[in-house]
Scaffold this active site. Structure first.
Site, PDB file in Angstrom:
ATOM      1  N   LYS A   8       0.824  -1.222   0.000  1.00 55.05           N
ATOM      2  CA  LYS A   8       0.000   0.000   0.000  1.00 55.05           C
ATOM      3  C   LYS A   8       0.851   1.262   0.000  1.00 55.05           C
ATOM      4  O   LYS A   8       0.619   2.171  -0.782  1.00 55.05           O
ATOM      5  CB  LYS A   8      -0.879   0.073   1.265  1.00 55.05           C
ATOM      6  N   ARG A  83      -9.699   1.610   7.976  1.00 55.26           N
ATOM      7  CA  ARG A  83      -9.312   0.233   8.289  1.00 55.26           C
ATOM      8  C   ARG A  83     -10.407  -0.511   9.033  1.00 55.26           C
ATOM      9  O   ARG A  83     -10.184  -1.615   9.506  1.00 55.26           O
ATOM     10  CB  ARG A  83      -8.069   0.264   9.169  1.00 55.26           C
ATOM     11  N   ARG A 122      11.496  -6.185   5.021  1.00 55.08           N
ATOM     12  CA  ARG A 122      11.212  -4.774   4.730  1.00 55.08           C
ATOM     13  C   ARG A 122      12.084  -3.867   5.581  1.00 55.08           C
ATOM     14  O   ARG A 122      12.273  -4.091   6.765  1.00 55.08           O
ATOM     15  CB  ARG A 122       9.736  -4.467   5.009  1.00 55.08           C
ATOM     16  N   ARG A 158      10.961  -1.705  10.912  1.00 53.63           N
ATOM     17  CA  ARG A 158       9.881  -1.210  11.753  1.00 53.63           C
ATOM     18  C   ARG A 158       9.660  -2.143  12.938  1.00 53.63           C
ATOM     19  O   ARG A 158       9.713  -3.356  12.793  1.00 53.63           O
ATOM     20  CB  ARG A 158       8.596  -1.109  10.927  1.00 53.63           C
ATOM     21  N   ARG A 169      -1.017  -8.595  13.199  1.00 53.33           N
ATOM     22  CA  ARG A 169      -1.566  -7.576  12.290  1.00 53.33           C
ATOM     23  C   ARG A 169      -2.413  -8.217  11.201  1.00 53.33           C
ATOM     24  O   ARG A 169      -3.441  -7.680  10.800  1.00 53.33           O
ATOM     25  CB  ARG A 169      -0.424  -6.754  11.668  1.00 53.33           C
TER      26      ARG A 169
HETATM   27  P1  AMP Z   1       0.661   1.060   8.415  1.00 54.55           P
HETATM   28  O1  AMP Z   1       1.889   1.890   8.329  1.00 54.55           O
HETATM   29  O2  AMP Z   1      -0.437   1.534   7.517  1.00 54.55           O
HETATM   30  O3  AMP Z   1       0.936  -0.419   8.258  1.00 54.55           O
HETATM   31  O4  AMP Z   1       0.106   1.243   9.911  1.00 54.55           O
HETATM   32  C1  AMP Z   1       0.880   0.870  11.022  1.00 54.55           C
HETATM   33  C2  AMP Z   1       0.020   0.802  12.264  1.00 54.55           C
HETATM   34  O5  AMP Z   1      -0.569   2.077  12.527  1.00 54.55           O
HETATM   35  C3  AMP Z   1      -1.170  -0.161  12.197  1.00 54.55           C
HETATM   36  O6  AMP Z   1      -0.812  -1.500  12.485  1.00 54.55           O
HETATM   37  C4  AMP Z   1      -2.081   0.442  13.266  1.00 54.55           C
HETATM   38  O7  AMP Z   1      -1.616   0.130  14.564  1.00 54.55           O
HETATM   39  C5  AMP Z   1      -1.875   1.935  13.063  1.00 54.55           C
HETATM   40  N1  AMP Z   1      -2.829   2.483  12.063  1.00 54.55           N
HETATM   41  C6  AMP Z   1      -2.540   3.026  10.858  1.00 54.55           C
HETATM   42  N2  AMP Z   1      -3.648   3.423  10.228  1.00 54.55           N
HETATM   43  C7  AMP Z   1      -4.684   3.126  11.058  1.00 54.55           C
HETATM   44  C8  AMP Z   1      -6.099   3.278  10.969  1.00 54.55           C
HETATM   45  N3  AMP Z   1      -6.685   3.801   9.884  1.00 54.55           N
HETATM   46  N4  AMP Z   1      -6.837   2.843  12.009  1.00 54.55           N
HETATM   47  C9  AMP Z   1      -6.279   2.314  13.105  1.00 54.55           C
HETATM   48  N5  AMP Z   1      -4.958   2.109  13.252  1.00 54.55           N
HETATM   49  C10 AMP Z   1      -4.165   2.526  12.241  1.00 54.55           C
END
Ligand code: AMP
Length: 220
Positions: A8, A83, A122, A158, A169
Protein backbone atom coordinates in the site's frame (compact mmCIF):
# COMPACT_ATOMS: atom_id res chain seq x y z
CA UNK A 1 -6.33 -1.05 0.68
CA UNK A 2 -4.58 -4.35 1.32
CA UNK A 3 -3.13 -6.44 4.11
CA UNK A 4 -0.10 -5.10 5.97
CA UNK A 5 2.87 -5.50 3.65
CA UNK A 6 0.75 -5.81 0.49
CA UNK A 7 2.49 -2.73 -0.91
CA UNK A 8 0.00 0.00 0.00
CA UNK A 9 2.65 2.52 1.04
CA UNK A 10 4.85 1.95 -2.00
CA UNK A 11 1.97 2.15 -4.48
CA UNK A 12 0.23 5.05 -2.72
CA UNK A 13 3.42 7.14 -2.89
CA UNK A 14 3.80 6.38 -6.59
CA UNK A 15 0.17 7.25 -7.35
CA UNK A 16 0.45 10.52 -5.41
CA UNK A 17 3.69 11.47 -7.24
CA UNK A 18 2.30 10.55 -10.66
CA UNK A 19 -0.93 12.52 -10.14
CA UNK A 20 0.54 15.45 -8.19
CA UNK A 21 -1.60 15.03 -5.07
CA UNK A 22 -0.64 14.52 -1.39
CA UNK A 23 -0.02 11.04 -0.01
CA UNK A 24 -1.71 10.66 3.38
CA UNK A 25 -0.62 7.63 5.39
CA UNK A 26 -2.16 7.37 8.84
CA UNK A 27 0.62 4.92 9.82
CA UNK A 28 3.30 7.47 8.81
CA UNK A 29 1.51 10.24 10.71
CA UNK A 30 1.29 8.09 13.85
CA UNK A 31 4.95 7.03 13.55
CA UNK A 32 5.99 10.69 13.28
CA UNK A 33 4.05 11.51 16.45
CA UNK A 34 5.75 8.61 18.26
CA UNK A 35 9.16 9.81 17.10
CA UNK A 36 8.42 13.36 18.27
CA UNK A 37 7.00 11.98 21.52
CA UNK A 38 3.77 14.00 21.30
CA UNK A 39 0.66 13.36 23.38
CA UNK A 40 -0.93 11.54 20.41
CA UNK A 41 2.27 9.55 19.88
CA UNK A 42 2.18 8.34 23.47
CA UNK A 43 -1.50 7.37 23.07
CA UNK A 44 -1.04 5.32 19.88
CA UNK A 45 2.31 3.63 20.58
CA UNK A 46 0.90 0.88 22.80
CA UNK A 47 -1.57 -0.19 20.08
CA UNK A 48 0.92 -0.07 17.22
CA UNK A 49 3.67 -1.94 19.02
CA UNK A 50 1.49 -5.00 19.50
CA UNK A 51 -0.05 -4.90 16.01
CA UNK A 52 -3.48 -3.61 17.02
CA UNK A 53 -5.47 -0.80 15.44
CA UNK A 54 -5.47 2.53 17.20
CA UNK A 55 -8.97 3.66 18.27
CA UNK A 56 -11.19 4.77 15.37
CA UNK A 57 -11.78 8.25 16.78
CA UNK A 58 -8.03 9.02 16.79
CA UNK A 59 -7.54 7.80 13.21
CA UNK A 60 -10.65 9.64 11.96
CA UNK A 61 -9.73 12.92 13.67
CA UNK A 62 -6.24 12.85 12.13
CA UNK A 63 -7.60 12.28 8.62
CA UNK A 64 -10.37 14.84 8.91
CA UNK A 65 -7.85 17.49 9.97
CA UNK A 66 -5.35 16.53 7.26
CA UNK A 67 -7.77 16.55 4.31
CA UNK A 68 -9.05 20.00 5.33
CA UNK A 69 -5.65 21.47 4.42
CA UNK A 70 -5.31 23.51 1.27
CA UNK A 71 -2.99 21.07 -0.52
CA UNK A 72 -5.84 18.51 -0.60
CA UNK A 73 -8.16 20.75 -2.63
CA UNK A 74 -7.50 18.82 -5.87
CA UNK A 75 -7.56 15.36 -4.32
CA UNK A 76 -5.32 13.06 -2.29
CA UNK A 77 -4.40 9.43 -1.82
CA UNK A 78 -5.37 7.82 1.50
CA UNK A 79 -3.05 5.00 2.54
CA UNK A 80 -4.02 2.70 5.40
CA UNK A 81 -7.29 4.52 6.08
CA UNK A 82 -10.07 3.52 6.54
CA UNK A 83 -9.31 0.23 8.29
CA UNK A 84 -12.72 -0.59 9.78
CA UNK A 85 -16.33 -0.25 8.66
CA UNK A 86 -16.81 2.37 11.38
CA UNK A 87 -13.93 4.45 9.96
CA UNK A 88 -15.36 4.08 6.44
CA UNK A 89 -18.77 5.32 7.61
CA UNK A 90 -17.19 8.32 9.34
CA UNK A 91 -15.14 9.08 6.22
CA UNK A 92 -18.29 8.88 4.11
CA UNK A 93 -20.00 11.46 6.35
CA UNK A 94 -17.02 13.83 6.21
CA UNK A 95 -16.76 13.51 2.41
CA UNK A 96 -20.50 14.13 2.01
CA UNK A 97 -20.20 17.36 4.01
CA UNK A 98 -17.22 18.39 1.89
CA UNK A 99 -19.09 17.37 -1.31
CA UNK A 100 -16.10 15.26 -2.33
CA UNK A 101 -17.18 11.79 -3.40
CA UNK A 102 -14.65 9.01 -2.93
CA UNK A 103 -13.36 8.25 -6.42
CA UNK A 104 -11.84 4.82 -6.16
CA UNK A 105 -10.67 2.15 -3.71
CA UNK A 106 -7.74 0.07 -4.92
CA UNK A 107 -7.20 -3.22 -3.10
CA UNK A 108 -3.85 -4.99 -3.46
CA UNK A 109 -4.20 -8.77 -3.25
CA UNK A 110 -1.32 -10.70 -1.64
CA UNK A 111 -1.44 -14.07 0.19
CA UNK A 112 -0.58 -14.17 3.90
CA UNK A 113 2.53 -16.33 3.52
CA UNK A 114 4.06 -13.95 0.98
CA UNK A 115 3.26 -11.08 3.38
CA UNK A 116 5.18 -12.68 6.25
CA UNK A 117 8.15 -13.29 3.94
CA UNK A 118 8.05 -9.73 2.60
CA UNK A 119 7.72 -7.96 5.94
CA UNK A 120 10.63 -9.74 7.56
CA UNK A 121 12.83 -8.26 4.80
CA UNK A 122 11.21 -4.77 4.73
CA UNK A 123 13.39 -1.81 5.68
CA UNK A 124 12.55 1.89 5.68
CA UNK A 125 14.56 5.08 5.60
CA UNK A 126 14.00 6.96 8.86
CA UNK A 127 14.73 10.26 7.07
CA UNK A 128 12.66 10.24 3.84
CA UNK A 129 10.28 7.32 4.48
CA UNK A 130 11.38 5.37 1.37
CA UNK A 131 10.50 1.69 1.57
CA UNK A 132 12.92 -1.07 0.52
CA UNK A 133 12.91 -4.85 0.65
CA UNK A 134 16.20 -6.65 1.13
CA UNK A 135 14.96 -9.51 -1.11
CA UNK A 136 12.68 -7.94 -3.70
CA UNK A 137 13.65 -4.26 -3.88
CA UNK A 138 17.10 -3.84 -2.29
CA UNK A 139 18.73 -0.41 -1.97
CA UNK A 140 21.70 0.17 -4.30
CA UNK A 141 23.85 1.21 -1.31
CA UNK A 142 23.81 -2.04 0.65
CA UNK A 143 22.08 -1.21 3.95
CA UNK A 144 21.60 2.53 3.35
CA UNK A 145 18.96 4.68 1.63
CA UNK A 146 19.75 5.37 -2.04
CA UNK A 147 17.35 8.28 -2.58
CA UNK A 148 19.05 11.53 -3.63
CA UNK A 149 19.71 13.76 -0.63
CA UNK A 150 19.43 10.83 1.77
CA UNK A 151 22.33 8.61 0.79
CA UNK A 152 24.11 6.78 3.56
CA UNK A 153 21.20 7.11 6.01
CA UNK A 154 21.07 3.57 7.47
CA UNK A 155 17.77 1.76 6.88
CA UNK A 156 15.76 0.49 9.85
CA UNK A 157 13.27 -2.31 10.47
CA UNK A 158 9.88 -1.21 11.75
CA UNK A 159 9.15 -2.30 15.32
CA UNK A 160 5.90 -3.95 14.17
CA UNK A 161 7.54 -5.94 11.32
CA UNK A 162 8.72 -8.69 13.66
CA UNK A 163 7.12 -12.02 12.74
CA UNK A 164 4.89 -12.42 15.80
CA UNK A 165 3.53 -8.88 15.43
CA UNK A 166 3.06 -9.36 11.68
CA UNK A 167 0.88 -12.44 12.36
CA UNK A 168 -1.21 -10.40 14.82
CA UNK A 169 -1.57 -7.58 12.29
CA UNK A 170 -2.75 -10.10 9.70
CA UNK A 171 -5.31 -11.50 12.16
CA UNK A 172 -6.60 -7.96 12.84
CA UNK A 173 -6.65 -7.26 9.11
CA UNK A 174 -8.81 -10.31 8.32
CA UNK A 175 -11.14 -9.67 11.23
CA UNK A 176 -11.64 -5.89 11.07
CA UNK A 177 -10.38 -4.48 7.77
CA UNK A 178 -11.25 -7.16 5.20
CA UNK A 179 -15.04 -6.71 5.72
CA UNK A 180 -14.55 -3.25 4.18
CA UNK A 181 -14.02 -4.87 0.80
CA UNK A 182 -17.70 -5.87 0.71
CA UNK A 183 -18.66 -2.38 1.88
CA UNK A 184 -16.81 -0.66 -0.99
CA UNK A 185 -17.64 -3.32 -3.56
CA UNK A 186 -21.38 -2.77 -2.99
CA UNK A 187 -20.82 0.97 -3.53
CA UNK A 188 -19.19 0.30 -6.90
CA UNK A 189 -15.83 1.90 -6.11
CA UNK A 190 -13.64 -1.15 -5.41
CA UNK A 191 -11.09 -2.54 -7.80
CA UNK A 192 -8.72 -5.43 -7.03
CA UNK A 193 -5.14 -5.50 -8.29
CA UNK A 194 -2.94 -8.57 -7.99
CA UNK A 195 0.03 -7.45 -5.91
CA UNK A 196 1.90 -10.76 -5.93
CA UNK A 197 4.98 -12.03 -7.68
CA UNK A 198 5.77 -8.75 -9.43
CA UNK A 199 8.15 -5.87 -8.85
CA UNK A 200 6.70 -2.64 -7.39
CA UNK A 201 7.06 -1.10 -10.86
CA UNK A 202 5.02 -3.89 -12.49
CA UNK A 203 2.28 -3.58 -9.86
CA UNK A 204 2.25 0.19 -10.42
CA UNK A 205 1.65 -0.35 -14.16
CA UNK A 206 -1.44 -2.41 -13.29
CA UNK A 207 -2.55 0.26 -10.80
CA UNK A 208 -2.21 3.03 -13.38
CA UNK A 209 -4.17 0.94 -15.87
CA UNK A 210 -7.13 0.54 -13.51
CA UNK A 211 -7.01 4.26 -12.67
CA UNK A 212 -7.08 5.12 -16.38
CA UNK A 213 -10.02 2.73 -16.94
CA UNK A 214 -11.82 3.62 -13.75
CA UNK A 215 -15.37 3.48 -15.09
CA UNK A 216 -15.03 -0.08 -16.39
CA UNK A 217 -12.87 -1.27 -13.47
CA UNK A 218 -15.31 -0.45 -10.65
CA UNK A 219 -18.27 -2.77 -11.07
CA UNK A 220 -20.55 -3.34 -8.06
P1 AMP B 1 0.66 1.06 8.41
O1 AMP B 1 1.89 1.89 8.33
O2 AMP B 1 -0.44 1.53 7.52
O3 AMP B 1 0.94 -0.42 8.26
O4 AMP B 1 0.11 1.24 9.91
C1 AMP B 1 0.88 0.87 11.02
C2 AMP B 1 0.02 0.80 12.26
O5 AMP B 1 -0.57 2.08 12.53
C3 AMP B 1 -1.17 -0.16 12.20
O6 AMP B 1 -0.81 -1.50 12.48
C4 AMP B 1 -2.08 0.44 13.27
O7 AMP B 1 -1.62 0.13 14.56
C5 AMP B 1 -1.88 1.93 13.06
N1 AMP B 1 -2.83 2.48 12.06
C6 AMP B 1 -2.54 3.03 10.86
N2 AMP B 1 -3.65 3.42 10.23
C7 AMP B 1 -4.68 3.13 11.06
C8 AMP B 1 -6.10 3.28 10.97
N3 AMP B 1 -6.69 3.80 9.88
N4 AMP B 1 -6.84 2.84 12.01
C9 AMP B 1 -6.28 2.31 13.10
N5 AMP B 1 -4.96 2.11 13.25
C10 AMP B 1 -4.16 2.53 12.24
Amino acid sequence: MGAPGAGKGTQAKRIADAHGVPHISTGDIFRRHIEEDTELGRQVKQYMDCGHLVPDELACAIVERRIARQDCADGYVLDGFPRSVNQAQQLERVLELREEPLTMVINLLVQDEEIVERLSARRTCPKCGAIFNLKFNPPRNGGACDIAGCSQVPLVQREDDKEETVRERLRVYHETTEPLLGYYSSRGVLVNVNGEGSTPGEVFEKVEEVIANRDEACMP
